[in-house]
Design a protein around this motif. Structure first.
Motif, PDB file in Angstrom:
ATOM      1  N   THR A  31       0.840  -1.193   0.000  1.00  0.00           N
ATOM      2  CA  THR A  31       0.000   0.000   0.000  1.00  0.00           C
ATOM      3  C   THR A  31       0.876   1.244   0.000  1.00  0.00           C
ATOM      4  O   THR A  31       2.078   1.178   0.223  1.00  0.00           O
ATOM      5  CB  THR A  31      -0.923   0.047   1.235  1.00  0.00           C
ATOM      6  OG1 THR A  31      -0.103   0.107   2.406  1.00  0.00           O
ATOM      7  CG2 THR A  31      -1.817  -1.172   1.302  1.00  0.00           C
ATOM      8  N   TRP A  53       1.667   2.137  -5.166  1.00  0.00           N
ATOM      9  CA  TRP A  53       1.646   0.691  -5.327  1.00  0.00           C
ATOM     10  C   TRP A  53       0.414   0.212  -6.070  1.00  0.00           C
ATOM     11  O   TRP A  53       0.505  -0.640  -6.946  1.00  0.00           O
ATOM     12  CB  TRP A  53       1.714  -0.006  -3.967  1.00  0.00           C
ATOM     13  CG  TRP A  53       3.099  -0.155  -3.468  1.00  0.00           C
ATOM     14  CD1 TRP A  53       3.684   0.524  -2.456  1.00  0.00           C
ATOM     15  CD2 TRP A  53       4.107  -1.034  -3.985  1.00  0.00           C
ATOM     16  NE1 TRP A  53       4.982   0.124  -2.302  1.00  0.00           N
ATOM     17  CE2 TRP A  53       5.268  -0.830  -3.224  1.00  0.00           C
ATOM     18  CE3 TRP A  53       4.146  -1.975  -5.024  1.00  0.00           C
ATOM     19  CZ2 TRP A  53       6.446  -1.523  -3.450  1.00  0.00           C
ATOM     20  CZ3 TRP A  53       5.318  -2.667  -5.264  1.00  0.00           C
ATOM     21  CH2 TRP A  53       6.449  -2.433  -4.478  1.00  0.00           C
ATOM     22  N   ARG A  54      -0.741   0.699  -5.710  1.00  0.00           N
ATOM     23  CA  ARG A  54      -1.955   0.117  -6.266  1.00  0.00           C
ATOM     24  C   ARG A  54      -2.356   0.728  -7.599  1.00  0.00           C
ATOM     25  O   ARG A  54      -2.705   0.025  -8.530  1.00  0.00           O
ATOM     26  CB  ARG A  54      -3.074   0.229  -5.250  1.00  0.00           C
ATOM     27  CG  ARG A  54      -2.774  -0.612  -4.021  1.00  0.00           C
ATOM     28  CD  ARG A  54      -3.947  -0.807  -3.114  1.00  0.00           C
ATOM     29  NE  ARG A  54      -3.632  -1.797  -2.087  1.00  0.00           N
ATOM     30  CZ  ARG A  54      -4.355  -1.990  -1.009  1.00  0.00           C
ATOM     31  NH1 ARG A  54      -5.432  -1.267  -0.792  1.00  0.00           N
ATOM     32  NH2 ARG A  54      -4.006  -2.915  -0.118  1.00  0.00           N
ATOM     33  N   ASN A  74       4.378  -5.598  -8.330  1.00  0.00           N
ATOM     34  CA  ASN A  74       3.655  -5.837  -7.082  1.00  0.00           C
ATOM     35  C   ASN A  74       3.868  -7.257  -6.562  1.00  0.00           C
ATOM     36  O   ASN A  74       3.982  -7.474  -5.362  1.00  0.00           O
ATOM     37  CB  ASN A  74       2.163  -5.580  -7.283  1.00  0.00           C
ATOM     38  CG  ASN A  74       1.871  -4.132  -7.588  1.00  0.00           C
ATOM     39  OD1 ASN A  74       2.341  -3.588  -8.585  1.00  0.00           O
ATOM     40  ND2 ASN A  74       1.088  -3.487  -6.752  1.00  0.00           N
TER      41      ASN A  74
END
Length: 124
Positions: A31, A53-54, A74
């Motif tokens: 996250t 990250w997302r 990821n």
């Protein structure tokens, strides 16, 4: 705790390329954002780039825009900084940093976990 380890630094001639890697481990849940900063001798630490990250949103310092590319994997908890067309003024120790609760930022204070740094030296 989150641990970050940078690798990939070295000595390269002006115009060359390097790819830095940042490996995240520990209590890391993919996250927030990861940023790259650099610090040259006698200078303040400066922002280079970040990626979330997302969503994969990115940002770059003007000095590296068009030459550096940040990316992430990821599945491997890895972030990369591809550096092309390197210049002597890119010489610095490069650090990756993360904050699970931020969605990016250009200030060192936006990040609370830091790696040990990797040296990049660009010769003219």
């Amino acid at each position: 705790q989150v641990q970050l380890v940078e690798s990939g630094g070295g000595l390269v001639q002006a115009g060359g390329s390097l790819r830095l890697s940042c490996a995240a481990s520990g209590r890391f849940f993919g996250t927030g954002a990861v940023g790259w900063f650099r610090q040259a001798p006698g200078k303040e630490r400066e922002f280079v780039s970040f990626i979330t990250w997302r969503g994969g949103s990115t940002a770059y310092a003007d000095s590296v825009k068009g030459r550096f590319t940040i990316s992430r994997d990821n599945a491997k908890n890895m972030v990369y900084l591809q550096m092309n067309s390197l210049k002597p003024e890119d010489t610095a120790v490069y650090y990756c940093a993360t904050n699970p609760r931020t969605y990016g930022g250009t200030y060192s204070s936006n990040y609370n976990y830091w790696g040990q740094g990797t040296q990049v030296t660009v010769s003219s």
